[in-house]
Design a protein around this motif. Structure first.
Motif, PDB file in Angstrom:
ATOM      1  N   UNK A 232       0.824  -1.209   0.000  1.00 30.30           N
ATOM      2  CA  UNK A 232       0.000   0.000   0.000  1.00 30.30           C
ATOM      3  C   UNK A 232       0.856   1.257   0.000  1.00 30.30           C
ATOM      4  N   UNK A 233       0.498   2.184  -0.872  1.00 27.32           N
ATOM      5  CA  UNK A 233       1.128   3.498  -0.850  1.00 27.32           C
ATOM      6  C   UNK A 233       0.257   4.435  -0.025  1.00 27.32           C
ATOM      7  N   UNK A 234       0.858   5.498   0.445  1.00 28.31           N
ATOM      8  CA  UNK A 234       0.117   6.504   1.199  1.00 28.31           C
ATOM      9  C   UNK A 234      -0.984   7.119   0.336  1.00 28.31           C
ATOM     10  N   UNK A 235      -0.732   7.228  -0.952  1.00 31.52           N
ATOM     11  CA  UNK A 235      -1.734   7.766  -1.884  1.00 31.52           C
ATOM     12  C   UNK A 235      -2.952   6.861  -2.023  1.00 31.52           C
ATOM     13  N   UNK A 236      -2.817   5.575  -1.723  1.00 27.33           N
ATOM     14  CA  UNK A 236      -3.929   4.642  -1.828  1.00 27.33           C
ATOM     15  C   UNK A 236      -4.970   4.843  -0.735  1.00 27.33           C
TER      16      UNK A 236
ATOM     17  N   UNK B  18       3.805  16.223   3.248  1.00 23.65           N
ATOM     18  CA  UNK B  18       5.268  16.134   3.195  1.00 23.65           C
ATOM     19  C   UNK B  18       5.665  15.595   1.826  1.00 23.65           C
ATOM     20  N   UNK B  19       6.457  16.344   1.094  1.00 22.97           N
ATOM     21  CA  UNK B  19       6.837  15.954  -0.265  1.00 22.97           C
ATOM     22  C   UNK B  19       7.580  14.620  -0.318  1.00 22.97           C
ATOM     23  N   UNK B  20       8.401  14.331   0.691  1.00 24.76           N
ATOM     24  CA  UNK B  20       9.184  13.100   0.662  1.00 24.76           C
ATOM     25  C   UNK B  20       8.318  11.855   0.919  1.00 24.76           C
ATOM     26  N   UNK B  21       7.111  12.034   1.419  1.00 27.55           N
ATOM     27  CA  UNK B  21       6.234  10.901   1.696  1.00 27.55           C
ATOM     28  C   UNK B  21       5.122  10.724   0.673  1.00 27.55           C
ATOM     29  N   UNK B  22       5.045  11.632  -0.287  1.00 25.29           N
ATOM     30  CA  UNK B  22       3.911  11.643  -1.217  1.00 25.29           C
ATOM     31  C   UNK B  22       3.732  10.306  -1.942  1.00 25.29           C
ATOM     32  N   UNK B  23       4.788   9.712  -2.453  1.00 21.36           N
ATOM     33  CA  UNK B  23       4.690   8.464  -3.198  1.00 21.36           C
ATOM     34  C   UNK B  23       5.272   7.289  -2.417  1.00 21.36           C
TER      35      UNK B  23
ATOM     36  N   UNK C 106       5.575   1.059   4.533  1.00 18.99           N
ATOM     37  CA  UNK C 106       6.781   0.673   5.267  1.00 18.99           C
ATOM     38  C   UNK C 106       7.814   1.804   5.250  1.00 18.99           C
ATOM     39  N   UNK C 107       7.839   2.592   4.166  1.00 18.65           N
ATOM     40  CA  UNK C 107       8.744   3.743   4.094  1.00 18.65           C
ATOM     41  C   UNK C 107       8.250   4.883   4.980  1.00 18.65           C
ATOM     42  N   UNK C 108       6.931   5.030   5.074  1.00 15.79           N
ATOM     43  CA  UNK C 108       6.349   6.032   5.976  1.00 15.79           C
ATOM     44  C   UNK C 108       6.697   5.671   7.418  1.00 15.79           C
ATOM     45  N   UNK C 109       6.566   4.398   7.749  1.00 12.04           N
ATOM     46  CA  UNK C 109       6.894   3.921   9.096  1.00 12.04           C
ATOM     47  C   UNK C 109       8.355   4.203   9.441  1.00 12.04           C
ATOM     48  N   UNK C 110       9.253   3.996   8.489  1.00 13.44           N
ATOM     49  CA  UNK C 110      10.677   4.234   8.716  1.00 13.44           C
ATOM     50  C   UNK C 110      10.988   5.727   8.849  1.00 13.44           C
TER      51      UNK C 110
ATOM     52  N   UNK D  73      11.930   4.534  17.238  1.00 12.34           N
ATOM     53  CA  UNK D  73      11.277   3.997  16.040  1.00 12.34           C
ATOM     54  C   UNK D  73       9.819   3.680  16.356  1.00 12.34           C
ATOM     55  N   UNK D  74       8.976   3.776  15.352  1.00 10.01           N
ATOM     56  CA  UNK D  74       7.543   3.556  15.542  1.00 10.01           C
ATOM     57  C   UNK D  74       7.042   2.439  14.632  1.00 10.01           C
ATOM     58  N   UNK D  75       5.854   1.949  14.936  1.00  8.25           N
ATOM     59  CA  UNK D  75       5.151   1.041  14.041  1.00  8.25           C
ATOM     60  C   UNK D  75       3.798   1.673  13.757  1.00  8.25           C
ATOM     61  N   UNK D  76       3.285   1.453  12.555  1.00  9.86           N
ATOM     62  CA  UNK D  76       2.010   2.042  12.182  1.00  9.86           C
ATOM     63  C   UNK D  76       0.986   0.934  11.955  1.00  9.86           C
ATOM     64  N   UNK D  77      -0.274   1.300  12.182  1.00  7.37           N
ATOM     65  CA  UNK D  77      -1.385   0.390  11.950  1.00  7.37           C
ATOM     66  C   UNK D  77      -2.554   1.212  11.430  1.00  7.37           C
TER      67      UNK D  77
END
Length: 83
Positions: free
Chosen positions: A7-11, A39-44, A48-52, A64-68
């Protein structure tokens, strides 16, 4: 492979809330997908990259965090049986 790499953040819907929990101190917060998309760096980015990219916002932690994904749908217990 996990669901975070698919899943991408855009989804996600802009109103979708992501639960962000610190792995170090256990502090939890909610982030809206729309706020993260600003945030431009998170757009695409994939989730897992957002979590990092995210870290704990608790003072002095920055762990460090985990997302759900959080669901607003009501859940009900099983009320029926085999007929």
């Amino acid at each position: 492979m996990s669901w975070k790499t698919n899943l991408q953040l855009l989804d996600l819907d802009g109103a979708q809330a992501l639960e962000v929990t610190c792995r170090e101190c256990g502090y939890s917060r909610y982030e809206a997908a729309a706020a993260l998309l600003e945030h431009d760096e998170l757009k695409f980015a994939y989730l897992n990259e957002v979590e990092a990219a995210l870290s704990c916002t608790q003072r002095g932690c920055h762990g460090a965090v985990r997302i759900a994904l959080s669901a607003d749908a009501e859940t009900e217990g099983f009320m029926g049986g085999l007929a």
